[in-house]
Design a protein around this motif. Structure first.
Motif, PDB file in Angstrom:
ATOM      1  N   GLU A  63       0.838  -1.196   0.000  1.00  0.00           N
ATOM      2  CA  GLU A  63       0.000   0.000   0.000  1.00  0.00           C
ATOM      3  C   GLU A  63       0.876   1.251   0.000  1.00  0.00           C
ATOM      4  O   GLU A  63       1.883   1.323   0.697  1.00  0.00           O
ATOM      5  CB  GLU A  63      -0.911  -0.014   1.237  1.00  0.00           C
TER       6      GLU A  63
ATOM      7  N   ARG B  90      -0.418   3.970  -6.977  1.00  0.00           N
ATOM      8  CA  ARG B  90      -1.712   4.645  -6.903  1.00  0.00           C
ATOM      9  C   ARG B  90      -2.496   4.332  -8.164  1.00  0.00           C
ATOM     10  O   ARG B  90      -1.998   4.508  -9.288  1.00  0.00           O
ATOM     11  CB  ARG B  90      -1.510   6.150  -6.761  1.00  0.00           C
TER      12      ARG B  90
ATOM     13  N   CYS C  98       7.913   1.350  -6.245  1.00  0.00           N
ATOM     14  CA  CYS C  98       7.181   0.137  -5.854  1.00  0.00           C
ATOM     15  C   CYS C  98       8.096  -1.081  -5.932  1.00  0.00           C
ATOM     16  O   CYS C  98       8.669  -1.365  -6.984  1.00  0.00           O
ATOM     17  CB  CYS C  98       5.987  -0.032  -6.780  1.00  0.00           C
TER      18      CYS C  98
END
Length: 594
Positions: free
Chosen positions: A216, A220, A243
């Protein structure tokens, strides 16, 4: 329309009893399950599909049918438990979807194949097994391209994957337009892993990413964007911020991205135009219905147009079929034909749909005319959005143009004629091996087919009026290939093409038209004695005369009666409920026609 009583109930899982072993079986099963699309009461018909588009959605019940019929398994190689063995059979198997809605064909999942192809070609055993299970179970895979894949600014955006702090990669960057981004169970990401001034060998790599497993805050999800065409498809995107992606996400070797893209795009480039032929089949079918409802049995001034569009569809099918079969039989040379198909066929299809709008403007008692008009307008919106517009054209120009001088020096009028199995629309093929496809080099097998067929026509002595005209056409196209040869051979070796130059664009255009002519002539010669309409020279003459018109060739007009022969077949197929393709495919249609 005849009522449809077999709108089957569906489930979300692939049933064990669906055993579709061939293109005819697969297409027939989908036709039966989806029913007569002109039937207003059909929950999967044209009326329901258009209503779903007004809501900017795909038709959910139709998606459920595709899932229940094992659509995803069609995209998985048979060696991995799926049903994909032949590229030409796959095109025929998905046509029932595309003839109803181009957006449904793309949005439900054919793009999953474009994503998974890199894994089929170079993925590890674990990666391939994972994607195979996912697709056979009804899941979706989304592809996140690099700039090489397109040529339109709205599609731009690139990701970079740098070494992660704890191994693996850190993925960063933004991509706004990814089909099925929020609906995907896996992502195939093309990311820059090495600095270079432009995409090239070693600059990009492919990563297989599980969106559900991403931490998380590291990625996005971007909001959905509703497009002017293919409104029902879900386009959105991702914004990655360092990420983390594990080492085992890498597909193939680091730096393989561009080469994998060039290899696997060959299937995409040939498959989508082949499937889109079915979308234009619907537009032609509606136009013929409208003319029959106008009370003009001879079709008046619209007759030559309707016959010409039918001839174009058969020509496009011949071109695409030979190319799809070449992926199996001529892996060193298929890249040229694939780029030529993607370059030319969408242009022919768009022009044909635009021409059919003039027919649909006439008055008619056909009750389905409003639906036909809406479907045709939708198709004109959908074709460019499906990559069958300028972006796809530019990418194919970039493949073809640099190879033209070399082809002129080493292949044209030198290469051997390809095997018959490439040019016949039927017959067994070895399993498709995407990893075996070359990205450059090889011979121009369609030019070789044009030369060989023209030579045999020239030497025949037992010719009637139709074959004499065909021989004249073949001589004209061969002479044009010599002219193209002389222009390309005069270019400096290793010349870097300027794709903004009208001269280079004209060379690519002429090359693609000559390739299509070679496919049409070679297919007809191989089918001339098989007793089918494919072996009738009438449609070939019409198709070649239209290609010759685009080339500006001064050739004889088709013999008298040619249009009438083709038009009779157009009407016969409408009443018989069979497709405007090489195989005269049976369709789920009602019988109460005008």
């Amino acid at each position: 329309m005849t009522a449809v009583s077999d709108h089957a109930s569906v489930s979300a899982a692939v049933p064990d009893d669906v055993a579709l072993t061939g293109a005819a079986d697969a297409g027939a099963e989908l036709e039966r399950r989806l029913g007569d699309p002109w039937d207003a009461a059909n929950p999967y018909g044209f009326r329901a599909l258009l209503q779903a588009e007004e809501r900017s959605e795909l038709l959910a019940p139709a998606e459920e049918v595709l899932t229940a019929c094992g659509f995803g398994a069609r995209l998985v190689p048979a060696a991995l438990g799926g049903r994909l063995t032949r590229a030409d059979e796959l095109a025929r198997a998905v046509r029932p979807v595309f003839r109803r809605d181009l957006a449904l064909g793309f949005g439900h999942g054919i793009t999953s194949l474009f994503a998974a192809s890199a894994v089929w070609a170079a993925g590890s055993q674990a990666q391939r097994a994972h994607l195979a299970g996912l697709l056979c179970g009804g899941g979706r895979v989304a592809i996140v391209h690099h700039n090489l894949a397109h040529g339109s600014a709205v599609l731009r955006g690139e990701l970079a994957a740098r070494p992660g702090r704890s191994g693996g990669y850190a993925l960063s960057g933004r991509k706004d337009m990814v089909i099925n981004a929020e609906r995907a169970d896996a992502l195939v990401v093309y990311a820059r892993t090495a600095d270079a001034p432009a995409p090239g060998r070693g600059s990009h790599s492919v990563l297989l990413v599980d969106p559900a497993g991403l931490p998380e805050g590291a990625v996005r999800a971007l909001p959905r964007k509703v497009t002017g065409g293919m409104r029902g498809c879900h386009f959105s995107g991702f914004d990655f911020d360092g990420c983390p992606v594990p080492d085992d996400a890498l597909v193939g070797a680091e730096g393989d991205g561009v080469r994998l893209a060039l290899r696997t795009f060959q299937l995409n480039r040939a498959l989508i135009p082949a499937a889109a032929i079915a979308s234009v089949d619907t537009a032609l079918r509606g136009a013929v219905r409208a003319q029959l409802g106008s009370g003009r049995a001879d079709f008046g001034r619209h007759g030559p147009l309707l016959a010409g569009v039918f001839a174009d569809l058969l020509a496009c099918d011949a071109f695409a079929s030979a190319t799809l079969r070449s992926l199996h039989l001529l892996p060193d040379s298929a890249h040229l034909a694939a780029a030529a198909v993607k370059y030319l066929v969408p242009e022919l299809l768009r022009d044909d749909v635009e021409a059919l709008t003039t027919v649909l403007a006439a008055d008619s008692t056909d009750a389905a005319l409003p639906i036909t008009r809406a479907l045709t307008a939708k198709l004109l919106r959908d074709l460019p959005a499906a990559g069958l517009g300028h972006a796809g054209t530019a990418a194919c120009q970039a493949v073809i143009a640099p190879q033209l001088p070399l082809l002129a020096r080493t292949s044209w009028f030198r290469a051997a004629e390809p095997p018959d199995a490439v040019l016949r629309p039927r017959g067994e093929l070895p399993p498709l091996d995407l990893g075996a496809l070359a990205v450059a080099g090889g011979d121009d097998f369609l030019a070789a087919a044009l030369n060989a067929t023209a030579g045999r026509l020239r030497d025949r002595r037992d010719q009637g009026a139709y074959e004499r005209t065909l021989a004249a056409y073949a001589r004209g196209f061969t002479a044009e290939l010599w002219a193209l040869h002389d222009r390309c051979a005069a270019l400096p070796a290793g010349a870097r093409p300027d794709l903004s130059s009208p001269e280079w664009c004209a060379l690519v255009d002429r090359y693609a038209l000559l390739s299509a002519a070679g496919a049409v002539l070679a297919l007809w010669e191989r089918c001339r004695d098989d007793g089918t309409f494919t072996g009738d020279p009438a449609w070939v003459l019409l198709a070649l005369s239209r290609l010759a018109g685009r080339l500006g060739l001064d050739l004889p007009e088709p013999p008298e009666g040619c249009v009438a022969r083709v038009l009779a077949e157009v009407v016969a197929r409408l009443h018989a409920g069979t497709g405007y393709d090489l195989h005269r495919t049976p369709l789920a249609e009602g019988e109460d026609l005008p």
